[in-house]
Write a protein that holds these residues in place. Structure first.
Motif, PDB file in Angstrom:
ATOM      1  N   LEU A  87       4.272   7.520   4.171  1.00  0.00           N
ATOM      2  CA  LEU A  87       3.391   6.830   5.139  1.00  0.00           C
ATOM      3  C   LEU A  87       2.683   5.689   4.705  1.00  0.00           C
ATOM      4  O   LEU A  87       2.407   4.660   6.020  1.00  0.00           O
ATOM      5  CB  LEU A  87       2.196   7.874   5.385  1.00  0.00           C
ATOM      6  N   ILE A 151      -4.713  14.919  -8.719  1.00  0.00           N
ATOM      7  CA  ILE A 151      -5.158  14.136  -7.837  1.00  0.00           C
ATOM      8  C   ILE A 151      -5.249  12.838  -8.380  1.00  0.00           C
ATOM      9  O   ILE A 151      -5.222  11.875  -7.532  1.00  0.00           O
ATOM     10  CB  ILE A 151      -6.649  14.704  -7.424  1.00  0.00           C
ATOM     11  N   PHE A 155      -3.211   9.864  -6.661  1.00  0.00           N
ATOM     12  CA  PHE A 155      -4.009   8.796  -5.831  1.00  0.00           C
ATOM     13  C   PHE A 155      -4.082   7.500  -6.398  1.00  0.00           C
ATOM     14  O   PHE A 155      -3.740   6.381  -5.614  1.00  0.00           O
ATOM     15  CB  PHE A 155      -5.340   9.407  -5.443  1.00  0.00           C
ATOM     16  N   LEU A 158      -0.638   6.337  -5.842  1.00  0.00           N
ATOM     17  CA  LEU A 158      -0.190   5.729  -4.609  1.00  0.00           C
ATOM     18  C   LEU A 158      -0.887   4.339  -4.356  1.00  0.00           C
ATOM     19  O   LEU A 158      -0.290   3.370  -3.802  1.00  0.00           O
ATOM     20  CB  LEU A 158      -1.076   6.734  -3.434  1.00  0.00           C
ATOM     21  N   ARG A 166       2.545  -4.752  -1.428  1.00  0.00           N
ATOM     22  CA  ARG A 166       1.848  -5.839  -0.865  1.00  0.00           C
ATOM     23  C   ARG A 166       2.143  -7.156  -1.447  1.00  0.00           C
ATOM     24  O   ARG A 166       2.332  -8.253  -0.842  1.00  0.00           O
ATOM     25  CB  ARG A 166       0.445  -5.410  -0.766  1.00  0.00           C
TER      26      ARG A 166
ATOM     27  N   TRP B   7      -7.544  -3.473   1.336  1.00  0.00           N
ATOM     28  CA  TRP B   7      -6.090  -2.752   1.502  1.00  0.00           C
ATOM     29  C   TRP B   7      -6.116  -1.393   0.987  1.00  0.00           C
ATOM     30  O   TRP B   7      -5.107  -0.546   1.204  1.00  0.00           O
ATOM     31  CB  TRP B   7      -5.255  -3.727   0.479  1.00  0.00           C
ATOM     32  N   LEU B   8      -7.282  -0.998   0.297  1.00  0.00           N
ATOM     33  CA  LEU B   8      -7.290   0.501  -0.203  1.00  0.00           C
ATOM     34  C   LEU B   8      -7.481   1.413   1.035  1.00  0.00           C
ATOM     35  O   LEU B   8      -6.973   2.542   0.811  1.00  0.00           O
ATOM     36  CB  LEU B   8      -8.443   0.569  -0.937  1.00  0.00           C
ATOM     37  N   VAL B  10      -5.483   1.720   3.548  1.00  0.00           N
ATOM     38  CA  VAL B  10      -4.378   2.370   3.881  1.00  0.00           C
ATOM     39  C   VAL B  10      -3.708   3.460   3.144  1.00  0.00           C
ATOM     40  O   VAL B  10      -3.504   4.712   3.344  1.00  0.00           O
ATOM     41  CB  VAL B  10      -3.087   1.388   3.874  1.00  0.00           C
ATOM     42  N   PRO B  11      -3.724   3.476   1.765  1.00  0.00           N
ATOM     43  CA  PRO B  11      -3.525   4.333   0.648  1.00  0.00           C
ATOM     44  C   PRO B  11      -4.438   5.637   0.656  1.00  0.00           C
ATOM     45  O   PRO B  11      -4.148   6.953   0.564  1.00  0.00           O
ATOM     46  CB  PRO B  11      -3.294   3.925  -0.580  1.00  0.00           C
ATOM     47  N   ILE B  12      -5.854   5.176   1.051  1.00  0.00           N
ATOM     48  CA  ILE B  12      -6.676   6.400   1.202  1.00  0.00           C
ATOM     49  C   ILE B  12      -6.243   7.176   2.266  1.00  0.00           C
ATOM     50  O   ILE B  12      -6.436   8.211   2.379  1.00  0.00           O
ATOM     51  CB  ILE B  12      -8.204   5.587   1.332  1.00  0.00           C
ATOM     52  N   ALA B  14      -3.579   7.454   4.073  1.00  0.00           N
ATOM     53  CA  ALA B  14      -2.406   8.238   4.060  1.00  0.00           C
ATOM     54  C   ALA B  14      -2.521   9.351   2.936  1.00  0.00           C
ATOM     55  O   ALA B  14      -2.097  10.502   3.378  1.00  0.00           O
ATOM     56  CB  ALA B  14      -1.301   7.092   3.162  1.00  0.00           C
ATOM     57  N   TYR B  15      -3.300   9.373   1.920  1.00  0.00           N
ATOM     58  CA  TYR B  15      -3.384  10.311   1.171  1.00  0.00           C
ATOM     59  C   TYR B  15      -4.369  11.605   1.673  1.00  0.00           C
ATOM     60  O   TYR B  15      -4.082  12.848   1.574  1.00  0.00           O
ATOM     61  CB  TYR B  15      -4.231   9.859  -0.229  1.00  0.00           C
ATOM     62  N   VAL B  17      -4.501  12.110   4.979  1.00  0.00           N
ATOM     63  CA  VAL B  17      -4.047  12.734   5.911  1.00  0.00           C
ATOM     64  C   VAL B  17      -3.058  14.059   5.299  1.00  0.00           C
ATOM     65  O   VAL B  17      -3.088  15.084   5.937  1.00  0.00           O
ATOM     66  CB  VAL B  17      -2.971  11.732   6.940  1.00  0.00           C
ATOM     67  N   ILE B  18      -2.462  13.452   4.414  1.00  0.00           N
ATOM     68  CA  ILE B  18      -1.506  14.587   3.726  1.00  0.00           C
ATOM     69  C   ILE B  18      -2.362  15.731   2.988  1.00  0.00           C
ATOM     70  O   ILE B  18      -2.041  16.937   3.119  1.00  0.00           O
ATOM     71  CB  ILE B  18      -0.549  14.058   2.696  1.00  0.00           C
ATOM     72  N   LEU B  22      -3.884  17.463   7.619  1.00  0.00           N
ATOM     73  CA  LEU B  22      -2.698  18.122   8.093  1.00  0.00           C
ATOM     74  C   LEU B  22      -2.978  19.716   7.550  1.00  0.00           C
ATOM     75  O   LEU B  22      -2.638  20.556   8.477  1.00  0.00           O
ATOM     76  CB  LEU B  22      -1.149  17.780   7.499  1.00  0.00           C
ATOM     77  N   PRO B  23      -3.281  19.937   6.245  1.00  0.00           N
ATOM     78  CA  PRO B  23      -3.827  21.371   6.079  1.00  0.00           C
ATOM     79  C   PRO B  23      -4.892  22.058   6.772  1.00  0.00           C
ATOM     80  O   PRO B  23      -4.857  23.016   7.300  1.00  0.00           O
ATOM     81  CB  PRO B  23      -4.426  21.206   4.506  1.00  0.00           C
ATOM     82  N   VAL B  41     -10.464  16.513  -4.079  1.00  0.00           N
ATOM     83  CA  VAL B  41      -9.641  15.343  -3.682  1.00  0.00           C
ATOM     84  C   VAL B  41     -10.651  14.081  -3.156  1.00  0.00           C
ATOM     85  O   VAL B  41     -10.292  13.320  -3.603  1.00  0.00           O
ATOM     86  CB  VAL B  41      -9.018  15.610  -2.142  1.00  0.00           C
ATOM     87  N   GLY B  44     -11.807  12.765  -6.635  1.00  0.00           N
ATOM     88  CA  GLY B  44     -10.614  12.026  -7.249  1.00  0.00           C
ATOM     89  C   GLY B  44     -10.493  10.632  -6.575  1.00  0.00           C
ATOM     90  O   GLY B  44     -10.281   9.671  -7.364  1.00  0.00           O
ATOM     91  N   CYS B  45     -10.664  10.684  -5.147  1.00  0.00           N
ATOM     92  CA  CYS B  45     -10.380   9.308  -4.514  1.00  0.00           C
ATOM     93  C   CYS B  45     -11.593   8.487  -5.001  1.00  0.00           C
ATOM     94  O   CYS B  45     -11.349   7.226  -5.457  1.00  0.00           O
ATOM     95  CB  CYS B  45     -10.453   9.676  -3.053  1.00  0.00           C
ATOM     96  N   VAL B  49     -11.297   4.713  -6.660  1.00  0.00           N
ATOM     97  CA  VAL B  49     -11.741   3.543  -6.040  1.00  0.00           C
ATOM     98  C   VAL B  49     -12.837   2.946  -6.871  1.00  0.00           C
ATOM     99  O   VAL B  49     -12.562   1.687  -6.981  1.00  0.00           O
ATOM    100  CB  VAL B  49     -12.313   4.143  -4.562  1.00  0.00           C
TER     101      VAL B  49
END
Lengths: 176, 67
Positions: A87, A151, A155, A158, A166, B7-8, B10-12, B14-15, B17-18, B22-23, B41, B44-45, B49
């Motif tokens: 994605l 996690i 992450f 990713l 990029r 730029w972060l 997009v990965p944030i 996408a992560y 969403v999954i 979705l859950p 989650v 961790g993100c 960052v």
């Protein structure tokens, strides 16, 4: 209307990516170790190689190394990471999807890169988990640590994958 | 700094969403352990960052001192 026409390839690419992600999540929910052989078998081989273990397939639980006392089971397959990577790569590559052909090429490349990246990142994650399993953690909650480690590695992996993609794309643009 | 961290997103996205969106769409929010999962989650993100921000600042400082 002209905006839709101008961006129709990008809109189609996002729709396909979202459909793949939703379908992938549904598939992963009910998948057995045998269903996930396409991703678990190479992962188990790589983990065996990195950790010096010997993970062998066992119908039911997955790939096990009883000497270490560790099982690579379906929840360890990294399918969620693969879907997130796919994605992110599709969203990041939208700028170059100006034609149907370019969009199709980008989608296929994103799927292939996501698969390879999953093998690499998941191997790192499981190798760290195996090392943690072998270490005395002074009574800390192993399941909690395993989850947090997953996690952070997923992450972090990713972000690293997206950053590299990029950087390669911008370098290509400079050379073009 | 803010532009360099954009730029972060997009990965944030996408992560999240999954792992969360979705859950939740599949009804996982009703599960007793979901809040705990979501907290882990997000923490961790935030940790990753923070590492990226600190790393980026250090790289920037080193470059600035070399000038």
């Amino acid at each position: 209307m002209s905006w839709l026409r101008e961006h129709r390839c990008r809109i189609a690419a996002v729709a396909i990516a979202l459909a793949v992600v939703v379908a992938g999540k549904q598939y992963y929910r009910a998948a057995t170790a045998d269903d996930l052989r396409w991703i678990l078998a190479p992962t188990a081989k790589l983990v065996s190689w990195v950790t010096g273990g010997n993970f062998v397939y066992e119908a039911g639980p997955g790939w096990a190394d009883y000497k270490i006392g560790f099982i690579i089971a379906p929840p360890c397959a990294g399918v969620n990471f693969a879907l997130a990577a796919f994605l992110a790569l599709v969203l990041g590559g939208l700028g170059a999807m100006t034609t149907a052909r370019a969009a199709a090429r980008r989608l296929i490349a994103a799927a292939a890169i996501a698969y390879v990246a999953t093998l690499v990142v998941n191997t790192i994650r499981i190798a760290i988990a195996v090392a943690m399993h072998r270490t005395d953690l002074n009574g800390m909650d192993r399941n909690e640590l395993h989850s947090i480690e997953g996690i952070v590695v997923y992450f972090g992996g990713l972000c690293a994958l997206y950053w590299v993609a990029r950087a390669i794309a911008s370098r290509r643009q400079q050379h073009a | 700094m803010r532009d360099r961290l954009r730029w972060l997103l997009v990965p944030i996205a996408a992560y999240l969403v999954i792992t969360l969106v979705l859950p939740i769409a599949n009804g996982a929010a009703a599960r007793a352990d979901f809040v705990r999962h979501a907290t882990r989650v997000l923490a961790g993100c935030a940790a990753v960052v923070a590492i990226v921000v600190i790393g980026g600042t250090i790289v920037e400082l080193v470059r600035w001192r070399k000038r």
